[in-house]
Design an enzyme around this catalytic site. Sequence first.
Site, PDB file in Angstrom:
ATOM      1  N   ASP A  13     -80.106 -32.317  -5.008  1.00 16.79           N
ATOM      2  CA  ASP A  13     -81.124 -31.722  -4.392  1.00 16.79           C
ATOM      3  C   ASP A  13     -81.970 -32.906  -3.722  1.00 16.79           C
ATOM      4  O   ASP A  13     -82.424 -32.941  -2.527  1.00 16.79           O
ATOM      5  CB  ASP A  13     -82.235 -30.961  -5.300  1.00 16.79           C
ATOM      6  CG  ASP A  13     -81.673 -29.572  -5.649  1.00 16.79           C
ATOM      7  OD1 ASP A  13     -80.931 -28.999  -4.782  1.00 16.79           O
ATOM      8  OD2 ASP A  13     -81.919 -29.035  -6.607  1.00 16.79           O
ATOM      9  N   ARG A  93     -94.040 -35.367 -15.881  1.00 12.94           N
ATOM     10  CA  ARG A  93     -94.624 -35.201 -14.418  1.00 12.94           C
ATOM     11  C   ARG A  93     -95.620 -35.986 -14.251  1.00 12.94           C
ATOM     12  O   ARG A  93     -95.814 -36.629 -13.205  1.00 12.94           O
ATOM     13  CB  ARG A  93     -94.440 -33.735 -13.983  1.00 12.94           C
ATOM     14  CG  ARG A  93     -93.225 -32.743 -14.372  1.00 12.94           C
ATOM     15  CD  ARG A  93     -92.202 -33.657 -13.821  1.00 12.94           C
ATOM     16  NE  ARG A  93     -91.190 -32.549 -13.577  1.00 12.94           N
ATOM     17  CZ  ARG A  93     -89.745 -33.012 -13.791  1.00 12.94           C
ATOM     18  NH1 ARG A  93     -89.530 -34.421 -13.904  1.00 12.94           N
ATOM     19  NH2 ARG A  93     -88.867 -32.161 -13.624  1.00 12.94           N
ATOM     20  N   ASP A 122     -93.171 -27.324 -12.642  1.00 15.67           N
ATOM     21  CA  ASP A 122     -93.073 -28.882 -12.221  1.00 15.67           C
ATOM     22  C   ASP A 122     -93.943 -29.198 -10.794  1.00 15.67           C
ATOM     23  O   ASP A 122     -94.543 -30.154 -10.631  1.00 15.67           O
ATOM     24  CB  ASP A 122     -91.751 -29.468 -12.169  1.00 15.67           C
ATOM     25  CG  ASP A 122     -91.276 -29.488 -13.514  1.00 15.67           C
ATOM     26  OD1 ASP A 122     -91.895 -29.741 -14.272  1.00 15.67           O
ATOM     27  OD2 ASP A 122     -89.787 -29.299 -13.780  1.00 15.67           O
ATOM     28  N   SER A 173     -79.271 -25.346 -15.055  1.00 14.59           N
ATOM     29  CA  SER A 173     -80.260 -26.222 -14.382  1.00 14.59           C
ATOM     30  C   SER A 173     -80.787 -27.342 -15.656  1.00 14.59           C
ATOM     31  O   SER A 173     -81.406 -26.569 -16.718  1.00 14.59           O
ATOM     32  CB  SER A 173     -81.085 -25.402 -13.718  1.00 14.59           C
ATOM     33  OG  SER A 173     -82.529 -26.287 -13.527  1.00 14.59           O
TER      34      SER A 173
HETATM   35  N1  ARG Z   1     -89.802 -25.082 -18.736  1.00 14.88           N
HETATM   36  C1  ARG Z   1     -89.915 -26.230 -18.960  1.00 14.88           C
HETATM   37  C2  ARG Z   1     -91.199 -26.710 -18.227  1.00 14.88           C
HETATM   38  O1  ARG Z   1     -91.721 -26.049 -17.443  1.00 14.88           O
HETATM   39  C3  ARG Z   1     -88.834 -27.184 -18.348  1.00 14.88           C
HETATM   40  C4  ARG Z   1     -88.706 -27.169 -17.024  1.00 14.88           C
HETATM   41  C5  ARG Z   1     -87.388 -27.973 -16.701  1.00 14.88           C
HETATM   42  N2  ARG Z   1     -87.708 -28.513 -15.070  1.00 14.88           N
HETATM   43  C6  ARG Z   1     -86.618 -28.238 -14.282  1.00 14.88           C
HETATM   44  N3  ARG Z   1     -86.806 -28.828 -13.145  1.00 14.88           N
HETATM   45  N4  ARG Z   1     -85.506 -27.897 -14.592  1.00 14.88           N
HETATM   46  O2  ARG Z   1     -91.858 -27.854 -18.691  1.00 14.88           O
END
Ligand code: ARG
Length: 412
Positions: A13, A93, A122, A173
Amino acid sequence: MPKLVLAYSGGLDTTTAIKWLTIERGYEVVALNIDLGKSREQPVVESRGIAAGASKVRVIDAREDFIRYFAFPALAAGAVYQDAYPLATALARPLMAKLLVDVAHDEGATAVAHGCTGKGNDQVRFDVGIQTLDPALQIVAPTRENAMARDFQIEYLKQHGVDIPWAAKGPFSIDENVWGRSAEAGVLEDPWQEPPAEAYEWTRSPEDAPSEPAYLEIGYQHGLPVTLDGAEIAPLALVDRLNELGGIHGVGRIDHIEDRLVGIKSREIYEAPAAVILHTAHRALEGMTLTKQQIKLKKHVAQEYAELIYNGLWFSAHHQDIAAYVASTQRHVSGTIRVRLHRGHAAVVGRQAPESLYDRALATYDRGDTYDQSAAVGFINIWGLQTRVQARKQLLGELPEALKIAMPREDA
Ligand code: ARG
């Protein structure tokens, strides 16, 4: 050419994003790779970033800062989202947002970019963090603006002369850093299905874990872990070690239906052995060193803290207020917790604290009891006073009715 700094993982990506930002948007792209541990792409980020057309690739090892200033404060607070998720991705993040902004300033860039989709948390954490730290920076999110299927991304890169042998797409993922790993999508989207063995990578399945347990002693100072088995240990080394040991014993698997900020419920599989062990031990130490009133309020605050982290509000006065409260609660949270790791469980089996509120002389049923049992009578007399008065003045004659509700009679 305007300059842009992209948060670059080295995956498909963000590699596509380098090309796309250059060709379609006319940016000079500086790829910023932030090492938070555990990334498989780490060894290839530099060559891939350059191959995709970045003017340079900058790598920052942020692992130690991540644990020290993000994961450990959340640990001391007891921040676990929806009683399940230790927040590995969510905590990373704001640090990434901060580093993006710092590097943008250093590079004289006018824009920053990240690879988030429009469906997750995110994007919110990045955007709010960046906007808070420097509202003048443009934010570009190529995947949110122009999502391309995987084979199309590979084709697009090839068309522009970037031929990288991409591994076959994994079934999930994944996002991971030293505080934890998350797996989503694929068969995990069916909440009735047990996660297949491949969903887990850091932890052995409890059935395959050793039959012999392992014992650990974790020493905390003011709510932060500082020793392992009596020896001082740096934050990152401790977390690495506990991930390894917990993983061997199948500790730290979490299967969670989670409420995203954007309204979606999603099925998440987490592995976070170190976070689970450290939270479990920390809670046990608070049980020894805080009063029941402190424990009660802190639980609410911990939930609020977990939500603000999850919801991307790290850089806020609300956070500062909560952090001040948490720091105050941790003044006496020092001591050692013994944990037993065995077949998927991290059980607290011993605790000691120099300023413990647990007083054996008060608790004991053996000789040496210093608790005055005769004083209980007077206490109960006062404690039950209002209830007794109420029963006499208001409830007399109603009690049998009330009992019927609790225990319906057969002939009713
Ligand atoms: N659900 C979790 C969160 O919002 C993990 C997210 C994982 N992020 C990703 N881009 N695959 O913190």
